[in-house]
Scaffold this active site. Structure first.
Site, PDB file in Angstrom:
ATOM      1  N   HIS A   1      67.924  35.650 -41.948  1.00 34.21           N
ATOM      2  CA  HIS A   1      68.985  35.700 -40.942  1.00 34.21           C
ATOM      3  C   HIS A   1      70.193  34.971 -41.538  1.00 34.21           C
ATOM      4  O   HIS A   1      70.050  33.853 -42.038  1.00 34.21           O
ATOM      5  CB  HIS A   1      68.589  34.971 -39.654  1.00 34.21           C
TER       6      HIS A   1
ATOM      7  N   HIS B   1      71.004  40.730 -41.260  1.00 29.45           N
ATOM      8  CA  HIS B   1      69.622  40.413 -41.596  1.00 29.45           C
ATOM      9  C   HIS B   1      69.260  41.128 -42.884  1.00 29.45           C
ATOM     10  O   HIS B   1      69.530  42.328 -43.031  1.00 29.45           O
ATOM     11  CB  HIS B   1      68.682  40.823 -40.457  1.00 29.45           C
TER      12      HIS B   1
ATOM     13  N   ASP C   1      76.907  38.926 -37.843  1.00 29.80           N
ATOM     14  CA  ASP C   1      75.460  38.750 -37.935  1.00 29.80           C
ATOM     15  C   ASP C   1      74.870  39.759 -38.915  1.00 29.80           C
ATOM     16  O   ASP C   1      75.249  40.937 -38.900  1.00 29.80           O
ATOM     17  CB  ASP C   1      74.867  38.975 -36.534  1.00 29.80           C
TER      18      ASP C   1
END
Length: 740
Positions: free
Chosen positions: A604, A479, A477
């Site tokens: 994202h 950002h 993940d």
């Protein structure tokens, strides 16, 4: 009393069927006897008496008309309302219309008379046979539903995704009709799914569906197909819906909670009438091949505190050959099932004491960690910084981010000192706090924060499925906090990132732009600007992409990436999402070149998605035959005789010292050389290295693969260099083993 029960049995079953099926009769008597002992002869379910809901015995077999009473109740109302609709249709103006086809051809027709089927048949019989559904000005339309005005008409076949969905939706209705006649319960939802369809039914008295029922259900389905029952559409008021479905508490809930218009549609095929938006195929005869595939228990709308339902799954095709091919495909897929391979190769397991959380054994952990290092290496090349964030947050964070209203039911929650806390299901709010921990300057942007933190989502137990759907997982993940002027270049970088990673695995992929949904945060103008930026980046990426309108996240549009595995099955893993909302909610700003406070944009992005899901996909894609760089069984060294054990050990130690973690020895004396080689091949070692007197003298090994490709004698130094090349370049299996 028992005589009365027998009479009830005969009333509820087709007499000729009972006479010709002794096994069915004996089974029914056993059920009846059990019901007598349990005192369960009352036919009421949820207070619904007199309509035959929840009859304890299978009510109808092929050709039977003594179905539950609620069926006749529905049919009587249908006939009455259909007559009214027919009269209304007669009064509609019959005017000339023009129907424009996909190739530009214009067909003349008459409003409220000409149907898509009429148009298709006028072109050719084969087209009318192949067309599943019409698409009128972009809206799906029944083939037998009259056109109302001049329009653009497309004829949709089974190979179109929307055609397939309609075909399987109609098949679900066919299955629902069979289930009503067989079980006599209350139907709930019956949608098409990615592979086929299902129907949920409430039986209400502890009964359950059994695999032994499949044959009877399929017999009933075949009889329904043979009857070519037309799918008929009727628009009715909400009040009439409640009257028609007064026997079914689940349909009542749907009507009360989901129907927000004065009228909606119901569809009929044979004895089944169901609340449904449609559209459907022309008649049940279009469903040429159908199979019941599995069954399970579930809860009403997935809520664990709601009623327990029985779910029956099915698959169908326009021809029997396709069903046969599908069965063969399922057999191959079963061989590749990641749960089976994971167990056989000792990669991972699950335990009832921690449902939905995987235990990765040493070999599985190696795959997990190797994937992590692969992504970390790409992060270093692409300017990402790895961070570590907490696992537990106060619920105030999720309320501020806007996730609470959407995710709270899927979060693990608990109280700490009278405050409500939760395990994080995603990383983005924490990264917002990290961005906001001090003043930010334009010189720091784009700021790319990557996080491998553990995430938890409280998935329902019935939804858990191996590594595909879990409660505890990690993601690659990240950002990206950037200025609006940097969005296009950052999105291009994200697309290049995923192309690199998926290319390494040999995956082809498809791109879809998902736009603003009905329920969204923020201003429509911001959404439109974001969507325009994503379109610009997709066009610059120079790969085909599709528009998926209305399927964006609630906080911003996104690019969904679907990969195709070795069996051409689609999997959605990566995502790229543009977010203008979180910076507003957290009041994030940075100082621009003009010393003004400006709001950043958040991107994202994830490429693998969850490591757990990706490992499941890779396991099945490779069928357990891992490429060398990912393999938890890279090589095994086998001496031809115990006197060469020392040399074999030296070969293994040399390979380990060169960075190969999964090199093993087979010095067991109980098996022959051929048996050892065969065992190594079955265990999926990439390479089997056999050593004897000749190899020891030359400082070499004799190389063969798990697929029994013999490469012959190789000097140990040359082998090390070749292994390094294959590992460092993350070479695919074919290059590793066939072109050694």
């Amino acid at each position: 009393m028992f005589r009365n029960c027998i009479c009830q049995l005969i009333r509820n079953q087709h007499i000729s069927y009972i006479k010709t099926d002794v096994k069915f009769l004996l089974r029914s008597l056993r059920l009846l006897s059990s019901a007598i002992k349990m005192g369960e002869l009352d036919t009421e379910v949820s207070g619904l008496a007199g309509l035959g809901v929840g009859d304890k015995l299978h009510p109808a077999a092929e050709g039977d008309k003594s179905w539950p009473n609620y069926i006749q109740h529905r049919l009587d109302l249908w006939d009455k309302w259909q007559a009214e609709a027919d009269e209304e249709l007669k009064s509609k103006p019959k005017l000339p219309i023009e129907i424009k086809l996909s190739d530009g051809t214009v067909i003349n027709g008459v409003s409220y008379v000409t149907t898509p089927f009429d148009v298709a048949k006028g072109i050719s019989q084969s087209l009318s046979d192949a067309a599943v559904i019409g698409r009128v000005d972009g809206v799906l339309w029944d083939m037998d539903r009259a056109l109302e005005a001049s329009c653009r008409l497309e004829l949709v076949k089974f190979d179109d995704p929307e055609g397939k969905a309609v075909y399987w939706h109609s098949s679900a209705h066919l299955l629902g009709e069979a289930m009503e006649r067989y079980y006599g319960g209350c139907l709930c939802y019956g949608p098409p799914i990615a592979e086929g369809f299902y129907y949920d039914m409430y039986l209400g008295d502890g009964r359950s569906v059994s695999s032994n029922d499949y044959t009877d259900l399929e017999k009933l389905a075949k009889s329904i197909v043979k009857e070519k029952q037309p799918f008929q559409r009727l628009e009715v008021s909400k009040e009439r819906l409640k009257e028609m479905f007064n026997y079914n508490i689940f349909k009542q809930r749907i009507i009360d909670e989901k129907v927000d218009t004065p009228t909606t549609t119901i569809y009929r095929c044979g004895s089944l009438i169901d609340l449904c938006r449609g559209p459907h195929v022309r008649h049940t005869g279009r469903i040429k091949a159908l199979a019941v595939t599995k069954n399970s228990s579930t809860y009403w709308e997935g809520k664990a505190d709601a009623e327990s339902l029985q779910r029956v799954y099915g698959i169908s095709f326009p021809d029997a050959k396709q069903l046969k091919e599908w069965r063969i495909f399922q057999e191959e897929a079963a061989k590749r099932d990641h749960r089976k391979i994971g167990r056989d190769q000792e990669l991972f397991f699950f335990h009832e004491l921690s449902p939905g959380s995987c235990f990765f054994l040493p070999r599985g952990a190696y795959i997990y960690n190797t994937l992590s290092e692969f992504i970390r290496g790409e992060y270093r090349k692409r300017g990402f910084s790895e961070v570590v964030t907490p696992n537990v947050y106060n619920s105030k964070l999720w309320k501020q981010s806007g996730h609470w209203d959407h995710y709270k039911d899927n979060m693990f929650q608990f109280d700490v000192e009278r405050e409500q806390f939760g395990m994080k299901p995603m990383n983005c709010p924490g990264h917002c706090l990290m961005f906001d921990c001090r003043n930010r300057s334009w010189r720091e942007l784009p700021l790319r924060l990557a996080d491998f933190g553990v995430l938890h989502r409280n998935e329902l137990s019935g939804a858990l499925s191996g590594l595909i759907r879990v409660r505890r997982f990690q993601q690659d993940d990240a950002h990206i906090f950037c200025a609006e002027t940097d969005v296009a270049s950052e999105i291009t970088g994200c697309l290049d990132f995923l192309a690199t990673v998926y290319g390494t695995f040999g995956f082809d992929f498809q791109l879809r732009l998902a736009t603003r949904p009905e329920q969204f945060m923020g201003e429509a103008s911001k959404w439109e600007a974001a969507e325009a930026m994503l379109k610009e980046s997709l066009n610059a990426f120079d790969r085909p992409w599709e528009l998926n309108e209305g399927d964006g996240a609630f906080y911003g549009p996104k690019i969904d990436i679907t990969i195709l595995d070795a069996l051409k099955r689609p999997h959605q893993c990566a995502t790229i999402q543009l977010d203008f909302q979180l910076p507003i909610r957290f009041n994030l700003t940075f100082t621009d070149r003009n010393q003004e406070e400006v709001r950043p944009v958040i991107i994202h992005r994830a490429v693998l998605g969850s490591f757990e899901r990706m490992i499941a996909i890779l396991t099945e894609n490779y069928a357990g035959k891992w490429p060398l760089w990912l393999s938890p069984r890279q090589a095994v060294v086998i001496p031809v005789d115990p006197k060469f054990n020392e040399y074999a050990t030296g070969v293994a130690r040399r390979l380990e010292s060169e960075g190969f973690d999964w090199i093993e020895l087979d010095t067991e004396s109980g098996n022959t050389l051929n048996k050892k080689i065969r065992n190594a091949q079955l265990a999926q070692y990439n390479f089997i290295l056999v050593v004897g007197e000749k190899e020891m003298a030359a400082g070499s090994v004799n190389v063969r693969t798990r697929d029994n490709v013999v490469h012959g004698e190789k000097l140990l130094d040359s082998l090390v260099e070749r292994f390094k090349y294959l590992k460092n370049n993350k070479s695919p299996v074919d290059e590793c083993e066939k072109n050694f």
